[in-house]
Design an enzyme around this catalytic site. Structure first.
Site, PDB file in Angstrom:
ATOM      1  N   CYS A 304       0.831  -1.207   0.000  1.00  0.00           N
ATOM      2  CA  CYS A 304       0.000   0.000   0.000  1.00  0.00           C
ATOM      3  C   CYS A 304       0.863   1.253   0.000  1.00  0.00           C
ATOM      4  O   CYS A 304       0.468   2.287  -0.531  1.00  0.00           O
ATOM      5  CB  CYS A 304      -0.929  -0.003   1.214  1.00  0.00           C
ATOM      6  SG  CYS A 304      -2.251  -1.229   1.094  1.00  0.00           S
ATOM      7  N   CYS A 453      13.270   4.380  -7.302  1.00  0.00           N
ATOM      8  CA  CYS A 453      11.827   4.325  -7.017  1.00  0.00           C
ATOM      9  C   CYS A 453      11.609   5.072  -5.706  1.00  0.00           C
ATOM     10  O   CYS A 453      12.361   5.989  -5.383  1.00  0.00           O
ATOM     11  CB  CYS A 453      11.337   2.883  -6.960  1.00  0.00           C
ATOM     12  SG  CYS A 453      12.062   1.897  -5.627  1.00  0.00           S
TER      13      CYS A 453
END
Length: 495
Positions: A304, A453
């Site tokens: 998440c 990232c």
């Protein structure tokens, strides 16, 4: 033969955002192969190198798991619905009796005289009055709840509504396992906490809030990381375990400890706009491993924190877990043993799929080979990606020095477009990790590449892939843009 294929949120970035596709074929395997040929990014998610469907992906034909039909050879008909149900880390008719809860039924559990029923105080009669007038609960049921013990693993998005509703219902002892502190990013969904709790240990804030909600409830904080060394001891103290975790190692650990100790495991998971709920009890039905025999490779299924989650979704899924927990404790209703409930918030739809007990399950099958807990980090391959790119990493300080010296570096951002919009390194090229195989032509093996990232996990995967494709001048930014923001440029938002 035209078949409707339903694609989960986790894979829709590989189908152009489509939730429902139409594919042709006379068998399940043919439909999936045709789908993968049209959407090439799906192939590595769905199939092993020898062409078999991966063990961490369940394929359902209408409401049946194809593993219990003819697997990929299962024939399909026009109008059938094929559902892809990846891991994102059931009731039999009539009430389910749980032997481990015998003491909650008014007996000593040892064959002796019945335990004298708990007398509710006038204050408790008032507090639980809406329960007491329900025939399915009544005085005896409320006494069971007050005498029960539930262990909630994870005090985050799912653990918050779980703890609040179980405490409000009068579950006598709530054990909570967590070792995190409240962060501002939690408050979008973790309704157990408030702004004043930021920086406070979650269990400290949770205990304060829950005992204010209901002083009857004993909150037992376990501020530890659940591990193979402590799981059996912790789980053995409780009647029911509720899985509110957000990672695969802990999810498999919770399942295995529950199976070994013969405890019901109330499962829930969330991702973006979708949730899953079930009850795993190997004495009466399948365990989590029957549904997902093995975990996906690290980084293949985003957390998440990487993929996002609609703030209200854990409230819905956690509340459903609370409902199932109360039903288990009361021995009433049809629990979700043998059933997997899927919730799609965007379509506001619930679907139910059958989950069968796998006779070949290594943990709960008749010929089980696993007799104890294992190393779950190793089992889930945690750290494998970063180990494989050792020697192809760069830390934020070194990257800044190279950029300041004007070195010709190509920065490749492998996050999603929404993340890129929040914050990115100047001059970076956005190629989401899932799109990398199709966009290799945009990169050159002659260039010095730095891949990043959010925190380094997805970019480690991308770096490994690029190395395999012949890119030798590629490095992974350790800690990702989060480390860059923390250590180099605090003006970049952290999320």
């Amino acid at each position: 033969m035209s078949v409707e294929v339903r694609v989960p949120t986790a894979l829709r970035n590989l189908t152009g955002g489509s939730a429902t596709l139409t594919s042709e074929g006379h068998t399940v395997g043919a439909v999936l192969e045709e789908l993968a040929s049209t959407h090439a990014g799906l192939k590595r998610h769905l199939f092993t190198e020898d062409g078999k469907v991966r063990n961490f992906v369940s394929i359902y034909l209408n409401d049946e798991d194809v593993r219990y039909l003819q697997r990929e050879a299962t024939p399909v008909r026009a109008g059938d619905v094929l559902s892809i149900v990846p891991s994102i880390a059931g009731g039999t008719p009539g009430a389910v009796a749980y032997p481990s809860l015998s003491r909650l039924r008014g007996t000593s559990g040892t064959g002796g005289a019945p335990t004298p029923p708990r007398a509710l105080t006038p204050e408790q009669m008032k507090r639980y009055s809406r329960h007491l007038i329900l025939p399915e609960v009544g005085l005896s049921g409320q006494r069971k709840l007050l005498d029960s013990k539930v262990l909630i693993v994870g005090a985050g998005g799912l653990g918050s509504p779980l703890a609040l509703y179980l405490a409000a219902a009068g579950v006598g002892t709530l054990g909570m396992v967590d070792f995190d502190v409240v962060d501002a990013s939690n408050l979008q969904r973790q309704v157990l906490y408030g702004t004043k709790d930021i920086g406070t240990a979650k269990l400290e804030a949770a205990k304060r809030r829950l005992q204010d909600l209901n002083p009857d409830v004993k909150v037992a904080p376990h501020e530890v990381r659940l591990s193979s060394e402590n799981a059996l001891d912790l789980v053995s103290r409780y009647d029911v375990v509720v899985d509110g975790t957000d990672n695969f190692p802990t999810r498999y650990l919770v399942n295995d400890a529950s199976v070994l100790l013969k405890k019901p495991n109330v499962y829930g998971s969330i991702y973006r706009f979708e949730g899953q709920v079930s009850v795993f009890d190997a004495r009466k039905g399948p365990c989590y491993r029957c549904l997902y025999q093995e975990p996906p490779p690290p980084g293949l299924v985003p957390s998440c924190a990487e993929g996002g989650v609609l703030g209200v979704l854990p409230g819905i899924v956690g509340s459903l877990q609370a409902v199932e927990t109360l039903k288990v404790l009361l021995g009433k209703g049809d629990t979700l043993v043998g059933r997997l409930l899927l919730f799609d918030a965007m379509g506001l739809r619930f679907r139910e799929l059958k989950v069968r007990k796998n006779p070949d399950c290594a943990l709960c099958g008749p010929n089980a080979t696993q007799k104890g807990l294992i190393d779950y980090e190793q089992f889930c391959g945690i750290g494998k990606e970063t180990e494989e790119v050792t020697g192809h990493e760069i830390d934020p300080e070194e990257l800044k020095t190279k950029l300041d010296h004007g070195e010709a570096l190509i920065l490749v951002d492998v996050r999603e477009p929404g993340e890129f919009e929040i914050a990115h390194l100047q001059g970076a090229k956005l190629i989401p990790r899932a799109s990398l195989p199709e966009r290799l032509g945009e990169l050159s093996t002659a260039d010095d590449l730095v891949v990043y990232c959010k925190m380094g996990g997805r970019s480690a995967q991308a770096t490994k892939f690029l190395l395999e494709m012949g890119f030798q001048k590629v490095r992974n930014l350790k800690g990702g843009i989060d480390a860059w923001s923390e250590r180099i440029d605090p003006s970049l938002p952290r999320y």
